[in-house]
Structures are given as C-alpha cells and as structure tokens.
Write a protein that holds these residues in place. Sequence first.
Motif, PDB file in Angstrom:
ATOM      1  N   MET A 140       0.623  -1.240  -0.040  1.00 14.83           N
ATOM      2  CA  MET A 140       0.196  -0.379  -0.014  1.00 14.83           C
ATOM      3  C   MET A 140       0.706   1.042   0.014  1.00 14.83           C
ATOM      4  SD  MET A 140      -3.585  -0.712   2.603  1.00 14.83           S
ATOM      5  CE  MET A 140      -4.065  -1.898   2.840  1.00 14.83           C
ATOM      6  N   TRP A 141       1.800   1.389   1.259  1.00 15.91           N
ATOM      7  CA  TRP A 141       2.646   2.019   1.255  1.00 15.91           C
ATOM      8  C   TRP A 141       3.167   3.070   0.029  1.00 15.91           C
ATOM      9  CZ3 TRP A 141       1.863   6.454   3.535  1.00 15.91           C
ATOM     10  CH2 TRP A 141       3.102   7.828   3.770  1.00 15.91           C
ATOM     11  N   LYS A 142       4.034   1.744  -0.752  1.00 18.43           N
ATOM     12  CA  LYS A 142       4.757   1.629  -1.962  1.00 18.43           C
ATOM     13  C   LYS A 142       4.660   1.979  -2.471  1.00 18.43           C
ATOM     14  CE  LYS A 142       8.205   1.132  -4.519  1.00 18.43           C
ATOM     15  NZ  LYS A 142       7.509   1.050  -5.864  1.00 18.43           N
ATOM     16  N   GLU A 143       2.941   1.962  -3.645  1.00 20.85           N
ATOM     17  CA  GLU A 143       1.645   2.568  -3.989  1.00 20.85           C
ATOM     18  C   GLU A 143       1.586   4.045  -4.269  1.00 20.85           C
ATOM     19  OE1 GLU A 143      -2.522   2.227  -6.084  1.00 20.85           O
ATOM     20  OE2 GLU A 143      -1.995   0.745  -4.554  1.00 20.85           O
ATOM     21  N   TYR A 144       1.888   4.131  -2.698  1.00 19.07           N
ATOM     22  CA  TYR A 144       1.651   5.594  -2.726  1.00 19.07           C
ATOM     23  C   TYR A 144       2.937   6.954  -2.463  1.00 19.07           C
ATOM     24  CZ  TYR A 144       1.913  10.175   0.180  1.00 19.07           C
ATOM     25  OH  TYR A 144       2.261  11.041   0.136  1.00 19.07           O
ATOM     26  N   GLU A 145       4.073   6.255  -2.248  1.00 21.66           N
ATOM     27  CA  GLU A 145       5.410   6.236  -2.530  1.00 21.66           C
ATOM     28  C   GLU A 145       5.559   6.640  -4.296  1.00 21.66           C
ATOM     29  OE1 GLU A 145       8.692   5.029   0.827  1.00 21.66           O
ATOM     30  OE2 GLU A 145       7.656   3.890   0.180  1.00 21.66           O
ATOM     31  N   ASP A 146       5.399   5.629  -4.629  1.00 20.48           N
ATOM     32  CA  ASP A 146       5.614   5.753  -6.199  1.00 20.48           C
ATOM     33  C   ASP A 146       5.147   6.989  -6.989  1.00 20.48           C
ATOM     34  OD1 ASP A 146       7.158   3.654  -6.255  1.00 20.48           O
ATOM     35  OD2 ASP A 146       5.392   2.166  -7.137  1.00 20.48           O
ATOM     36  N   GLN A 147       4.166   7.391  -6.533  1.00 23.31           N
ATOM     37  CA  GLN A 147       3.433   8.747  -7.399  1.00 23.31           C
ATOM     38  C   GLN A 147       3.665  10.242  -6.686  1.00 23.31           C
ATOM     39  OE1 GLN A 147      -0.330   9.843  -6.076  1.00 23.31           O
ATOM     40  NE2 GLN A 147       0.731   8.619  -4.316  1.00 23.31           N
ATOM     41  N   ALA A 148       3.571   9.744  -5.119  1.00 25.14           N
ATOM     42  CA  ALA A 148       3.578  11.396  -4.546  1.00 25.14           C
ATOM     43  C   ALA A 148       5.479  11.343  -5.026  1.00 25.14           C
ATOM     44  CB  ALA A 148       3.784  10.822  -2.690  1.00 25.14           C
ATOM     45  N   MET A 149       4.927  13.788  -4.404  1.00 22.67           N
ATOM     46  CA  MET A 149       5.657  14.023  -4.316  1.00 22.67           C
ATOM     47  C   MET A 149       6.570  14.034  -3.215  1.00 22.67           C
ATOM     48  SD  MET A 149       5.681  16.041  -7.317  1.00 22.67           S
ATOM     49  CE  MET A 149       4.659  15.706  -8.874  1.00 22.67           C
ATOM     50  N   MET A 150       7.746  13.412  -2.799  1.00 25.33           N
ATOM     51  CA  MET A 150       7.871  13.299  -0.986  1.00 25.33           C
ATOM     52  C   MET A 150       9.554  13.824  -1.444  1.00 25.33           C
ATOM     53  SD  MET A 150       6.722   9.345  -0.857  1.00 25.33           S
ATOM     54  CE  MET A 150       6.875   9.351   0.914  1.00 25.33           C
ATOM     55  N   ASP A 151       9.812  14.528  -0.312  1.00 30.82           N
ATOM     56  CA  ASP A 151      11.136  14.206   0.271  1.00 30.82           C
ATOM     57  C   ASP A 151      11.721  13.977   0.813  1.00 30.82           C
ATOM     58  OD1 ASP A 151      13.180  16.571   0.765  1.00 30.82           O
ATOM     59  OD2 ASP A 151      11.962  17.815   2.295  1.00 30.82           O
ATOM     60  N   GLY A 152      12.931  13.199   0.336  1.00 31.57           N
ATOM     61  CA  GLY A 152      13.362  11.823   1.289  1.00 31.57           C
ATOM     62  C   GLY A 152      12.464  10.797   1.243  1.00 31.57           C
ATOM     63  N   GLU A 153      13.352   9.665   2.071  1.00 29.77           N
ATOM     64  CA  GLU A 153      12.745   8.805   2.546  1.00 29.77           C
ATOM     65  C   GLU A 153      11.284   8.757   3.432  1.00 29.77           C
ATOM     66  OE1 GLU A 153      14.538   5.422   3.281  1.00 29.77           O
ATOM     67  OE2 GLU A 153      15.536   4.942   1.724  1.00 29.77           O
ATOM     68  N   GLN A 154       9.996   8.278   3.323  1.00 26.72           N
ATOM     69  CA  GLN A 154       9.407   8.944   4.554  1.00 26.72           C
ATOM     70  C   GLN A 154       8.492   7.009   4.820  1.00 26.72           C
ATOM     71  OE1 GLN A 154       8.684  11.462   6.174  1.00 26.72           O
ATOM     72  NE2 GLN A 154      10.078  12.906   4.812  1.00 26.72           N
ATOM     73  N   PRO A 155       9.530   6.420   5.820  1.00 26.88           N
ATOM     74  CA  PRO A 155       8.308   5.550   5.794  1.00 26.88           C
ATOM     75  C   PRO A 155       7.056   5.199   6.820  1.00 26.88           C
ATOM     76  CG  PRO A 155      10.275   5.326   7.474  1.00 26.88           C
ATOM     77  CD  PRO A 155      10.169   6.251   6.298  1.00 26.88           C
ATOM     78  N   VAL A 156       6.028   4.820   6.702  1.00 28.53           N
ATOM     79  CA  VAL A 156       4.492   4.878   7.229  1.00 28.53           C
ATOM     80  C   VAL A 156       4.465   3.989   8.572  1.00 28.53           C
ATOM     81  CG1 VAL A 156       4.817   2.431   6.676  1.00 28.53           C
ATOM     82  CG2 VAL A 156       2.330   3.856   7.188  1.00 28.53           C
ATOM     83  N   THR A 157       4.343   5.225   9.707  1.00 23.44           N
ATOM     84  CA  THR A 157       4.468   5.183  11.018  1.00 23.44           C
ATOM     85  C   THR A 157       2.841   5.382  11.551  1.00 23.44           C
ATOM     86  OG1 THR A 157       4.912   7.302  11.118  1.00 23.44           O
ATOM     87  CG2 THR A 157       7.160   6.065  11.378  1.00 23.44           C
ATOM     88  N   GLN A 158       1.871   5.752  10.827  1.00 26.88           N
ATOM     89  CA  GLN A 158       0.873   5.481  11.595  1.00 26.88           C
ATOM     90  C   GLN A 158      -0.244   4.961  11.009  1.00 26.88           C
ATOM     91  OE1 GLN A 158       0.317   9.399  13.956  1.00 26.88           O
ATOM     92  NE2 GLN A 158       2.254   9.316  12.968  1.00 26.88           N
ATOM     93  N   TYR A 159      -1.613   4.863  11.301  1.00 29.77           N
ATOM     94  CA  TYR A 159      -2.640   3.793  10.827  1.00 29.77           C
ATOM     95  C   TYR A 159      -3.781   4.846  11.509  1.00 29.77           C
ATOM     96  CZ  TYR A 159      -3.917   0.967  13.928  1.00 29.77           C
ATOM     97  OH  TYR A 159      -4.874  -0.105  15.088  1.00 29.77           O
ATOM     98  N   ALA A 160      -4.942   5.083  10.722  1.00 29.51           N
ATOM     99  CA  ALA A 160      -6.056   5.811  10.985  1.00 29.51           C
ATOM    100  C   ALA A 160      -7.462   4.513  10.499  1.00 29.51           C
ATOM    101  CB  ALA A 160      -6.747   7.451  11.342  1.00 29.51           C
TER     102      ALA A 160
END
Length: 359
Positions: A209-229
């Motif tokens: 799930m998070w890899k799919e987000y990382e592949d299309q997001a505008m990100m500044d460096g590595e941002q690992p997933v740490t929280q959920y809701a």
Amino acid sequence: MKKTLFIIAAFCCLTATAQTRISIDELYGLWQTKNVPASKSGGILDLVGAFNLAYPTYSGGEFLMDVSRPENEQKWIITLDRPNGYASFAEGSDDASSESMQACVWKRSNGHKLFAISFEQQSSKVKAFTAFYDLDPSTGILKPEKSLAKLFTPNNPNGMIHVSLPQHGKDMKVTEYYINAMFAITHVFPWDGMKPGRERVEIENIDKMWKEYEDQAMMDGEQPVTQYAIIDIDRDGSPELMLRSDNEDYQAVYALYDGKYEMIAAKDYKRSLNFYPPKAVGSAGGCGTGCFYIDWTLLENSRPKHHIENQQEYNFEKDEMVDHYSLDGREVVHAEEGDRLVKSFGESVEIPINWRPLR
C-alpha cells in the motif's frame, strides 16, 4: 496427581453449577474488584478452577466439566496444555451468542506469575476482554493487575475482536476483523518479562500500500509509514484505512472491500486531502503555473463507484479560469455537468481522525 486435578476440576464444576453464572459483560465490571484465593503451584487448571469459583461463567464452568470427562466423551472444543500453562474452551459455533474462553500463565522476572483469562462473545456489549492477575507464589493469591485493564482499545467498539493468548511462545495477540471488507488488523503485544509489552500493529499488504503511494507522491526523502487510522467516509459501517508518515504532509486513503484495497486519495507537500462524507474523498493541489487540479472518488458501500477529475487552467486571453472535467476517464464535454456533479457532494469538512502508531 492427574487424578487429583480431575477431582479438583469436578469439584469446581459442581460448585459453579450451584451458583448463578454471570455474563461476560457482568464479569468485565467485576474482575478488578477483589483478590481471588488460588494455588501456590500456579497450575493452569487450578487457576481456572479458582477463578471460576470466584466468578462462575458459562465457558469456565463448561470447560471444567468437559476437562474432567474422558477425551472421547467431551462435548466441546477444549485444550488443556499443562506444560505450557494454557487452557481454552469453545463451542465450535459461529453463532454470535456462543461464548469462548482462553487462559494462560507467564513466568514473571520477579519470581511471580501473571495469569490471564480471556472471554469472547460477539453478541455481548464488551465483545471480548482479558482479565490479568498477579500470582504471588508465597500466598497463592491472585491480585488484579489493574494497570493492564486498558492494554488494548479497539478501533471500532462494534467490530469483531479475537484475543489469542499464547500456548506456544509468549506474545499475546488481538485481532480486529472487519467482515464486510474482509480486512483485519492484528495487535501484537510482545512479552517483556513482566507483562505483554509495547504494541506492534500488523496490517496485511501495508508495505505494498505504502509503496504504491510512494511511487506517485511528491516526497522529500524517505518517509516510512509509521501511523494508521480507521475512518468511515460513506458511513456504511465498513472502514476505510489511512496511512501516514511521521511527517504529517504524507498521507494516503484506501478503500477496503472483498479482501482488496485501492488508494483513493492522497496528500503530500503539493496536495491536500478533502472529505465529503458520506459521499466522496478528494485530493487537490497545483499542477503548474495557472493550473489547479482536484480529483474525487465517489464511494458506495465502501467501493469506489466513480472517479471525477477537474483541471482548472487560467485562460490569459479571456482572463478567467476554465474547467476541464473527466468522469471515469472520459471527458465531460459541458463543464456545467461536472459542476452539478461536484456540487452534489456538498462542502468539504474536517473529520475526526484517530491516528495510532504501528510500533
């Protein structure tokens, strides 16, 4: 020795049946109120028997009666594993009113033992809970461990909850099931020497799930997933899942249905999230000079029904913004049609989001 234990179990059963059995909702409000005389040995059968004398329940009483019978005459699904300090009872029914029980003993680093007994009944108000007791081997007294009463808090109090006390190993697990979505969250509590320790959350496919987000997001460096809701945008009682990094700029929303997931909206340092309950969720942001972009996913019974996109571009000749809509990948020729559809969602609103750590 075995014969003696069976006599004790049978005595406990006879005593329990002579008493009025209490519901697990009643037990939930009582278990912290008194100490329970038990056994200095800390044997699992002795402890379950002592607990059932103090708090006679259906599942505890039936377990004690069944364990005293020859194996080929037992009525229920029971386990008595003395070497590993584990016992369990289940009726083997999917009926929501059926009651089950598990119990286990851990050795604590201070020479005491920790006794845990868990009850489940999905038709009850409490659904499932675990009572914890410290056993002092010098006295044989079970003392309620009140500090562990709130060890686990469900995301959805109305959901299906299953507690797994350890028969093998030492870690305790609690699983939340969302039947309509065919989705589960497992909360693992590793043993720390004295108690089930700091929670670790396991969600199937979370890395994908998070890899799919990382592949299309505008990100500044590595941002690992740490929280959920867990949220419910369309208010159908079935959840949507949100994930985010420690940096709150990076978030993603996923629809959950039929054991599948689909990312339906996202936030990064160029996009914002917009919620339109009970109909839709959207992402919005800039797409260049004089360009603004927003998309919406319309939900129905937790499933993405339609995807709408709107790109607004500034027309310098006419000195105005021009809307370009698409619906499920097809161009909407008349912008007025797109306007009407989007207006039907209403205004975006802030929704309460209870973020919880994965570790």
